[in-house]
Design an enzyme around this catalytic site. Structure first.
Site, PDB file in Angstrom:
ATOM      1  N   ALA A  83       0.843  -1.208   0.000  1.00  0.00           N
ATOM      2  CA  ALA A  83       0.000   0.000   0.000  1.00  0.00           C
ATOM      3  C   ALA A  83       0.868   1.244   0.000  1.00  0.00           C
ATOM      4  CB  ALA A  83      -0.911  -0.001   1.230  1.00  0.00           C
ATOM      5  N   ALA A  84       0.597   2.113  -0.951  1.00  0.00           N
ATOM      6  CA  ALA A  84       1.383   3.349  -1.051  1.00  0.00           C
ATOM      7  C   ALA A  84       0.747   4.267  -2.074  1.00  0.00           C
ATOM      8  CB  ALA A  84       2.811   3.025  -1.488  1.00  0.00           C
ATOM      9  N   THR A 134      11.603   0.460  -3.214  1.00  0.00           N
ATOM     10  CA  THR A 134      11.889   0.807  -4.607  1.00  0.00           C
ATOM     11  C   THR A 134      13.354   1.175  -4.792  1.00  0.00           C
ATOM     12  OG1 THR A 134      11.449   2.496  -6.279  1.00  0.00           O
ATOM     13  CG2 THR A 134      11.056   3.151  -4.024  1.00  0.00           C
ATOM     14  N   ASP A 135      13.855   0.994  -6.014  1.00  0.00           N
ATOM     15  CA  ASP A 135      15.239   1.404  -6.300  1.00  0.00           C
ATOM     16  C   ASP A 135      15.389   2.925  -6.258  1.00  0.00           C
ATOM     17  OD1 ASP A 135      13.890   2.017  -8.669  1.00  0.00           O
ATOM     18  OD2 ASP A 135      15.217   0.865  -9.981  1.00  0.00           O
ATOM     19  N   GLU A 136      14.260   3.652  -6.329  1.00  0.00           N
ATOM     20  CA  GLU A 136      14.351   5.129  -6.347  1.00  0.00           C
ATOM     21  C   GLU A 136      14.936   5.683  -5.056  1.00  0.00           C
ATOM     22  OE1 GLU A 136      11.125   7.386  -7.910  1.00  0.00           O
ATOM     23  OE2 GLU A 136      10.723   5.939  -9.486  1.00  0.00           O
ATOM     24  N   TYR A 159       8.074  11.345  -3.475  1.00  0.00           N
ATOM     25  CA  TYR A 159       7.730   9.909  -3.463  1.00  0.00           C
ATOM     26  C   TYR A 159       8.903   9.079  -2.930  1.00  0.00           C
ATOM     27  CZ  TYR A 159       7.505   5.115  -5.194  1.00  0.00           C
ATOM     28  OH  TYR A 159       7.563   3.748  -5.280  1.00  0.00           O
ATOM     29  N   LYS A 163       9.398   6.864   0.575  1.00  0.00           N
ATOM     30  CA  LYS A 163       9.704   5.420   0.600  1.00  0.00           C
ATOM     31  C   LYS A 163      11.002   5.167   1.387  1.00  0.00           C
ATOM     32  CE  LYS A 163       7.787   2.468  -1.377  1.00  0.00           C
ATOM     33  NZ  LYS A 163       6.649   1.595  -0.944  1.00  0.00           N
ATOM     34  N   ARG A 288      10.082  16.444 -16.198  1.00  0.00           N
ATOM     35  CA  ARG A 288       9.676  16.266 -14.794  1.00  0.00           C
ATOM     36  C   ARG A 288      10.666  17.030 -13.910  1.00  0.00           C
ATOM     37  NH1 ARG A 288       9.293  10.101 -12.892  1.00  0.00           N
ATOM     38  NH2 ARG A 288       7.130  10.278 -13.558  1.00  0.00           N
TER      39      ARG A 288
HETATM   40  P1  NAD Z   1      -0.441   1.250  -7.183  1.00  0.00           P
HETATM   41  O1  NAD Z   1      -0.493   2.727  -7.083  1.00  0.00           O
HETATM   42  O2  NAD Z   1      -0.861   0.580  -8.431  1.00  0.00           O
HETATM   43  O3  NAD Z   1      -1.295   0.602  -5.999  1.00  0.00           O
HETATM   44  C1  NAD Z   1      -1.277   1.080  -4.694  1.00  0.00           C
HETATM   45  C2  NAD Z   1      -2.430   0.428  -3.940  1.00  0.00           C
HETATM   46  O4  NAD Z   1      -2.376   0.878  -2.573  1.00  0.00           O
HETATM   47  C3  NAD Z   1      -3.816   0.811  -4.472  1.00  0.00           C
HETATM   48  O5  NAD Z   1      -4.627  -0.333  -4.558  1.00  0.00           O
HETATM   49  C4  NAD Z   1      -4.350   1.782  -3.424  1.00  0.00           C
HETATM   50  O6  NAD Z   1      -5.761   1.778  -3.320  1.00  0.00           O
HETATM   51  C5  NAD Z   1      -3.695   1.257  -2.166  1.00  0.00           C
HETATM   52  N1  NAD Z   1      -3.555   2.283  -1.120  1.00  0.00           N
HETATM   53  C6  NAD Z   1      -3.107   3.547  -1.247  1.00  0.00           C
HETATM   54  N2  NAD Z   1      -3.150   4.180  -0.061  1.00  0.00           N
HETATM   55  C7  NAD Z   1      -3.618   3.281   0.846  1.00  0.00           C
HETATM   56  C8  NAD Z   1      -3.864   3.321   2.239  1.00  0.00           C
HETATM   57  N3  NAD Z   1      -3.641   4.432   2.959  1.00  0.00           N
HETATM   58  N4  NAD Z   1      -4.348   2.214   2.855  1.00  0.00           N
HETATM   59  C9  NAD Z   1      -4.587   1.070   2.146  1.00  0.00           C
HETATM   60  N5  NAD Z   1      -4.375   0.991   0.817  1.00  0.00           N
HETATM   61  C10 NAD Z   1      -3.890   2.065   0.174  1.00  0.00           C
HETATM   62  O7  NAD Z   1       1.065   0.859  -6.804  1.00  0.00           O
HETATM   63  P2  NAD Z   1       1.992  -0.293  -7.395  1.00  0.00           P
HETATM   64  O8  NAD Z   1       2.651   0.198  -8.613  1.00  0.00           O
HETATM   65  O9  NAD Z   1       1.261  -1.562  -7.397  1.00  0.00           O
HETATM   66  O10 NAD Z   1       3.122  -0.332  -6.260  1.00  0.00           O
HETATM   67  C11 NAD Z   1       2.963  -1.159  -5.109  1.00  0.00           C
HETATM   68  C12 NAD Z   1       4.145  -0.949  -4.190  1.00  0.00           C
HETATM   69  O11 NAD Z   1       5.361  -1.252  -4.876  1.00  0.00           O
HETATM   70  C13 NAD Z   1       4.293   0.486  -3.702  1.00  0.00           C
HETATM   71  O12 NAD Z   1       4.696   0.450  -2.360  1.00  0.00           O
HETATM   72  C14 NAD Z   1       5.391   1.061  -4.565  1.00  0.00           C
HETATM   73  O13 NAD Z   1       6.110   2.069  -3.874  1.00  0.00           O
HETATM   74  C15 NAD Z   1       6.255  -0.157  -4.805  1.00  0.00           C
HETATM   75  N6  NAD Z   1       6.999  -0.164  -6.063  1.00  0.00           N
HETATM   76  C16 NAD Z   1       6.347  -0.029  -7.258  1.00  0.00           C
HETATM   77  C17 NAD Z   1       7.083  -0.112  -8.450  1.00  0.00           C
HETATM   78  C18 NAD Z   1       6.426   0.022  -9.800  1.00  0.00           C
HETATM   79  O14 NAD Z   1       7.131   0.025 -10.799  1.00  0.00           O
HETATM   80  N7  NAD Z   1       5.126   0.105  -9.906  1.00  0.00           N
HETATM   81  C19 NAD Z   1       8.457  -0.324  -8.399  1.00  0.00           C
HETATM   82  C20 NAD Z   1       9.084  -0.419  -7.148  1.00  0.00           C
HETATM   83  C21 NAD Z   1       8.334  -0.371  -5.993  1.00  0.00           C
HETATM   84  O1  DAU Z   2      11.898   2.585 -10.137  1.00  0.00           O
HETATM   85  C1  DAU Z   2      10.766   2.142  -9.467  1.00  0.00           C
HETATM   86  C2  DAU Z   2       9.651   3.170  -9.559  1.00  0.00           C
HETATM   87  O2  DAU Z   2       9.178   3.133 -10.903  1.00  0.00           O
HETATM   88  C3  DAU Z   2       8.512   2.917  -8.581  1.00  0.00           C
HETATM   89  O3  DAU Z   2       8.993   3.030  -7.270  1.00  0.00           O
HETATM   90  C4  DAU Z   2       7.361   3.903  -8.814  1.00  0.00           C
HETATM   91  O4  DAU Z   2       6.258   3.576  -7.981  1.00  0.00           O
HETATM   92  C5  DAU Z   2       6.921   3.792 -10.266  1.00  0.00           C
HETATM   93  O5  DAU Z   2       5.924   4.742 -10.548  1.00  0.00           O
HETATM   94  C6  DAU Z   2       8.118   4.009 -11.207  1.00  0.00           C
HETATM   95  O6  DAU Z   2       8.569   5.386 -11.153  1.00  0.00           O
HETATM   96  P1  DAU Z   2       9.051   6.160 -12.476  1.00  0.00           P
HETATM   97  O7  DAU Z   2       8.965   7.605 -12.223  1.00  0.00           O
HETATM   98  O8  DAU Z   2      10.340   5.617 -12.969  1.00  0.00           O
HETATM   99  O9  DAU Z   2       7.897   5.642 -13.506  1.00  0.00           O
HETATM  100  P2  DAU Z   2       6.990   6.427 -14.568  1.00  0.00           P
HETATM  101  O10 DAU Z   2       6.239   5.368 -15.312  1.00  0.00           O
HETATM  102  O11 DAU Z   2       6.217   7.533 -13.944  1.00  0.00           O
HETATM  103  O12 DAU Z   2       8.070   7.068 -15.537  1.00  0.00           O
HETATM  104  C7  DAU Z   2       9.039   6.265 -16.205  1.00  0.00           C
HETATM  105  C8  DAU Z   2       9.914   7.188 -17.042  1.00  0.00           C
HETATM  106  O13 DAU Z   2       9.121   7.726 -18.108  1.00  0.00           O
HETATM  107  C9  DAU Z   2      10.438   8.391 -16.288  1.00  0.00           C
HETATM  108  O14 DAU Z   2      11.745   8.703 -16.769  1.00  0.00           O
HETATM  109  C10 DAU Z   2       9.479   9.519 -16.654  1.00  0.00           C
HETATM  110  C11 DAU Z   2       9.079   9.163 -18.080  1.00  0.00           C
HETATM  111  N1  DAU Z   2       7.714   9.576 -18.497  1.00  0.00           N
HETATM  112  C12 DAU Z   2       6.667   9.192 -17.709  1.00  0.00           C
HETATM  113  C13 DAU Z   2       5.376   9.524 -18.046  1.00  0.00           C
HETATM  114  C14 DAU Z   2       4.231   9.131 -17.169  1.00  0.00           C
HETATM  115  C15 DAU Z   2       7.511  10.271 -19.673  1.00  0.00           C
HETATM  116  O15 DAU Z   2       8.479  10.601 -20.403  1.00  0.00           O
HETATM  117  N2  DAU Z   2       6.236  10.602 -20.019  1.00  0.00           N
HETATM  118  C16 DAU Z   2       5.155  10.279 -19.255  1.00  0.00           C
HETATM  119  O16 DAU Z   2       4.016  10.627 -19.622  1.00  0.00           O
END
Ligand code: NAD
Ligand code: DAU
Length: 350
Positions: A83-84, A134-136, A159, A163, A288
């Site tokens: 959850a995040a 996350t790697d971020e 963000y 984290k 960004r």
């Molecule tokens: P997402 O935004 O798709 O999903 C987040 C979920 O958390 C949603 O279902 C939302 O309703 C729920 N949520 C938000 N606030 C809440 C709260 N206060 N209580 C309960 N539920 C809540 O996110 P995701 O992409 O599936 O990412 C999941 C996890 O993995 C996050 O912690 C994110 O930081 C981490 N992560 C994501 C990525 C990626 O590429 N998507 C990469 C590295 C780490």
């Molecule tokens: O690295 C892990 C992270 O990856 C997670 O922790 C985050 O939850 C997840 O959202 C993701 O973060 P990024 O910022 O890397 O992902 P995003 O898809 O938002 O963007 C990926 C790259 O693309 C980034 O360099 C920004 C660029 N971008 C993104 C969007 C949405 C664009 O150029 N145009 C766009 O419209």
């Protein structure tokens, strides 16, 4: 039977994890605690909603009473905290929300789990809290090198800072109380059920609707792409065999720049779906703020200790993903007709 409290299970990675776990294990109970923000979608879980071993609870991880109630009602073995608030662009506009959910929510879960799991000496056997990070949190790389578990944290966006703060809290619960924890830090996930605000589903959706494809800055920022099922497998392995107190990086040497990703999607759609879709849709827009240049994971530790490796190459994973969105147009339509459409109009102005 092991009982898992999965938080954020209605989101992208959480819902994939729930499907993965029910496919892999016969005898488990999963409680999904999700607040259902704009990113939570119960449609992602249609296939499991009638499974007697699956329980959905709508609620907030910051709600201590609710979380305590769950620990009283169920003998929870594992907490997996997905959850995040997860989108960097939103964090730049709404940093306070990110601090609340990602930091306060994490501490609430940790503290309730600690109380429930404490035993006369130490903690009850077989319990574990896993923080999905996350790697971020490591910041941004130059042309050379990779993030290792020993790389100092240097987050930049609200963000990633939230984290990293959460990671320090999880570490504090290990260092102070010896609470059984692990932290996983993975790179960018892609695959089914990802909300179309993130790069890959946004570009697929816009290709479908022949909308402009917004590229931030020069489009040469690099991310290390991980197919979501490979990430789910890593989490399962860390839960089962990860050494207590350890951090594991999860990534697969799949670094690509953003323009490469976008051109790959255009080319697939052009060749297989609609030959009028081409690179003229690409539109460079304002960069960004504080945009990290490059992420790259060194996955040697999880490979050597647990035998994890990613099974899906980027070239295979991206085609599977594009096909999934095309085969599930209704899923996308239900999302894009609501909050997403407003979000898109407001922030992309195209
Ligand atoms: P997402 O935004 O798709 O999903 C987040 C979920 O958390 C949603 O279902 C939302 O309703 C729920 N949520 C938000 N606030 C809440 C709260 N206060 N209580 C309960 N539920 C809540 O996110 P995701 O992409 O599936 O990412 C999941 C996890 O993995 C996050 O912690 C994110 O930081 C981490 N992560 C994501 C990525 C990626 O590429 N998507 C990469 C590295 C780490
Ligand atoms: O690295 C892990 C992270 O990856 C997670 O922790 C985050 O939850 C997840 O959202 C993701 O973060 P990024 O910022 O890397 O992902 P995003 O898809 O938002 O963007 C990926 C790259 O693309 C980034 O360099 C920004 C660029 N971008 C993104 C969007 C949405 C664009 O150029 N145009 C766009 O419209």
């Amino acid at each position: 039977m092991k009982t898992y409290l999965v938080t954020g299970g209605a989101g992208f990675i959480g819902s994939n994890f729930i499907h993965y776990m029910f496919k892999k294990h016969q005898d488990i109970h999963i409680i999904n605690l999700d607040k259902l923000t704009y990113a939570g979608n119960l449609e992602n879980l249609k296939k499991v909603e009638n499974n007697p071993n699956y329980t959905f609870v709508k609620g907030d991880i910051c709600d201590k009473k609710l979380v305590e109630g769950l620990f009283k009602k169920y003998d929870i073995d594992y907490v997996v905290n997905f959850a995040a608030e997860s989108h960097v662009d939103r964090s730049i506009r709404e940093p306070e929300l990110f601090a609340k959910t990602n930091v306060v929510g994490t501490v609430t879960l940790l503290n309730v789990a600690k109380t429930a799991w404490e035993a006369e000496s130490g903690f009850k056997e077989g319990k574990k809290y896993l923080q999905v990070s996350t790697d971020e949190v490591y910041g941004s790389l130059g042309k050379e090198g990779y993030f290792m578990e020993t790389t100092p944290l240097d987050p930049h966006s609200p963000y990633s800072s939230s984290k990293a703060s959460a990671d320090f809290m999880v570490k504090a619960f290990y260092d102070t109380y010896k609470m059984p924890i692990n932290i996983t830090r993975c790179s960018n996930n892609y695959g089914p059920y990802q909300f179309p605000e993130k790069l890959i589903p946004l570009m697929i959706n816009n290709c479908l609707g022949k909308k402009p494809l917004p590229v931030y800055g020069d489009g040469l920022n690099i991310r290390d792409w991980l197919y979501v099922e490979d990430h789910c497998k890593a989490i399962d392995m860390v839960l089962e065999s990860g050494r207590l107190g350890q951090v594991y990086n999860v990534g697969g040497h799949n670094e690509r720049n953003n323009l490469y990703i976008i051109k790959t999607i255009i080319s697939y759609v052009h060749d297989n779906v609609d030959s009028t879709v081409d690179e003229s849709l690409i539109k460079h827009v304002e960069d960004r703020k504080g945009h990290d240049r490059r992420y790259g994971i060194d996955p040697e530790k999880i490979k050597n200790e647990l035998g994890w490796y990613p099974e899906t190459s980027f070239e295979i994973g991206i085609v599977k993903t594009i096909k999934w969105y095309f085969d599930n147009k209704d899923w996308m339509k239900n999302l894009t007709s609501g909050a997403y459409e407003e979000y898109y109009k407001k922030y992309y102005k195209m």
